[in-house]
Design a protein around this motif. Structure first.
Motif, PDB file in Angstrom:
ATOM      1  N   UNK A  21      20.337   5.746  30.903  1.00  0.00           N
ATOM      2  CA  UNK A  21      20.657   6.697  29.729  1.00  0.00           C
ATOM      3  C   UNK A  21      20.479   6.135  28.282  1.00  0.00           C
ATOM      4  N   UNK A  22      20.572   4.933  28.243  1.00  0.00           N
ATOM      5  CA  UNK A  22      20.326   4.160  26.870  1.00  0.00           C
ATOM      6  C   UNK A  22      19.912   2.937  27.016  1.00  0.00           C
ATOM      7  N   UNK A  23      19.207   2.246  25.872  1.00  0.00           N
ATOM      8  CA  UNK A  23      18.838   0.884  25.767  1.00  0.00           C
ATOM      9  C   UNK A  23      19.111   0.424  24.462  1.00  0.00           C
ATOM     10  N   UNK A  24      19.585  -0.969  24.318  1.00  0.00           N
ATOM     11  CA  UNK A  24      19.753  -1.581  23.015  1.00  0.00           C
ATOM     12  C   UNK A  24      18.938  -2.423  22.806  1.00  0.00           C
ATOM     13  N   UNK A  25      18.230  -2.294  21.480  1.00  0.00           N
ATOM     14  CA  UNK A  25      17.148  -3.263  20.974  1.00  0.00           C
ATOM     15  C   UNK A  25      17.508  -4.085  19.654  1.00  0.00           C
ATOM     16  N   UNK A  26      17.003  -5.175  19.546  1.00  0.00           N
ATOM     17  CA  UNK A  26      17.436  -5.899  18.242  1.00  0.00           C
ATOM     18  C   UNK A  26      16.866  -4.891  16.961  1.00  0.00           C
ATOM     19  N   UNK A  27      17.620  -4.985  15.937  1.00  0.00           N
ATOM     20  CA  UNK A  27      17.140  -3.868  14.731  1.00  0.00           C
ATOM     21  C   UNK A  27      16.203  -4.622  13.936  1.00  0.00           C
ATOM     22  N   UNK A  28      15.339  -3.720  13.206  1.00  0.00           N
ATOM     23  CA  UNK A  28      14.581  -3.861  12.285  1.00  0.00           C
ATOM     24  C   UNK A  28      14.141  -2.288  11.631  1.00  0.00           C
ATOM     25  N   UNK A  29      13.622  -2.752  10.423  1.00  0.00           N
ATOM     26  CA  UNK A  29      13.150  -1.135  10.008  1.00  0.00           C
ATOM     27  C   UNK A  29      12.067  -0.614  10.603  1.00  0.00           C
ATOM     28  N   UNK A  30      11.062  -1.536  10.908  1.00  0.00           N
ATOM     29  CA  UNK A  30       9.870  -1.046  11.645  1.00  0.00           C
ATOM     30  C   UNK A  30      10.395  -0.384  12.980  1.00  0.00           C
ATOM     31  N   UNK A  31      11.295  -1.307  13.659  1.00  0.00           N
ATOM     32  CA  UNK A  31      11.669  -0.556  14.970  1.00  0.00           C
ATOM     33  C   UNK A  31      12.366   0.847  14.924  1.00  0.00           C
ATOM     34  N   UNK A  32      13.249   0.980  13.660  1.00  0.00           N
ATOM     35  CA  UNK A  32      13.975   2.250  13.311  1.00  0.00           C
ATOM     36  C   UNK A  32      12.966   3.367  12.964  1.00  0.00           C
ATOM     37  N   UNK A  33      11.875   3.076  12.483  1.00  0.00           N
ATOM     38  CA  UNK A  33      10.807   3.873  12.149  1.00  0.00           C
ATOM     39  C   UNK A  33       9.977   4.414  13.338  1.00  0.00           C
ATOM     40  N   UNK A  34       9.773   3.547  14.234  1.00  0.00           N
ATOM     41  CA  UNK A  34       9.110   3.841  15.460  1.00  0.00           C
ATOM     42  C   UNK A  34      10.046   4.838  16.343  1.00  0.00           C
ATOM     43  N   UNK A  35      11.247   4.471  16.597  1.00  0.00           N
ATOM     44  CA  UNK A  35      12.347   5.314  17.061  1.00  0.00           C
ATOM     45  C   UNK A  35      12.374   6.632  16.462  1.00  0.00           C
ATOM     46  N   UNK A  36      12.555   6.497  15.166  1.00  0.00           N
ATOM     47  CA  UNK A  36      12.418   8.024  14.457  1.00  0.00           C
ATOM     48  C   UNK A  36      11.110   9.080  14.900  1.00  0.00           C
ATOM     49  N   UNK A  37      10.131   8.271  14.925  1.00  0.00           N
ATOM     50  CA  UNK A  37       8.850   9.059  15.457  1.00  0.00           C
ATOM     51  C   UNK A  37       9.023   9.584  16.812  1.00  0.00           C
TER      52      UNK A  37
END
Length: 137
Positions: A21-37
């Motif tokens: 149902x969910x997955x955790x990823x190490x954070x970065x600004x680029x990854x957050x933008x990809x997740x937003x898209x």
């Protein structure tokens, strides 16, 4: 880790295959933008920045992106494919005319441009090209 974006895509691909149902990823600004898209395009339910407590004494808590995956009414995958295009060993830059159309418009390409991270459709509309990070369908 030499390619954090590939790691993100692999974690998402594996979690969808295992029906998590969910997955955790190490954070970065680029990854957050990809997740937003991915959220805007309807491939995931949502995401949230979470601070995980430190595992050992004296270490800083680490930022994590928690991605909530999306499935159809009968458990079918919404996110069926993720393909890394540009990677550290071979960067792929395309002009506005060459921005790929994924699966005849049914998929999405994610680019990083001079105007930020955006979909291929938005990049074509804005008249900018850039580095093609991945294709999603």
């Amino acid at each position: 880790m030499t390619d954090p974006i590939s790691d993100m895509l692999t974690r998402l691909r594996n979690a969808v295959t295992a029906k998590h149902t969910r997955v955790d990823l190490p954070a970065s600004k680029l990854k957050a933008e990809i997740a937003r898209i991915l959220q805007d395009e309807g491939y995931i339910q949502g995401f949230r920045m979470v601070e995980e407590p430190a595992t050992t004494e004296g270490r800083q808590p680490r930022q994590v992106i928690r991605v909530f995956l999306k499935y159809g009414p009968h458990g079918e995958k919404v996110l069926t494919g993720l393909e890394r295009i540009s990677r550290p060993g071979r960067r792929v830059y395309l002009g506005v005319e060459d921005v790929p159309v994924v699966l005849g418009g049914l998929g999405t390409s994610i680019l990083t441009t001079s105007r930020g991270v955006m979909t291929g459709r938005a990049a074509r509309k804005a008249g900018v090209g850039g580095e093609v990070l991945c294709n999603v369908w």
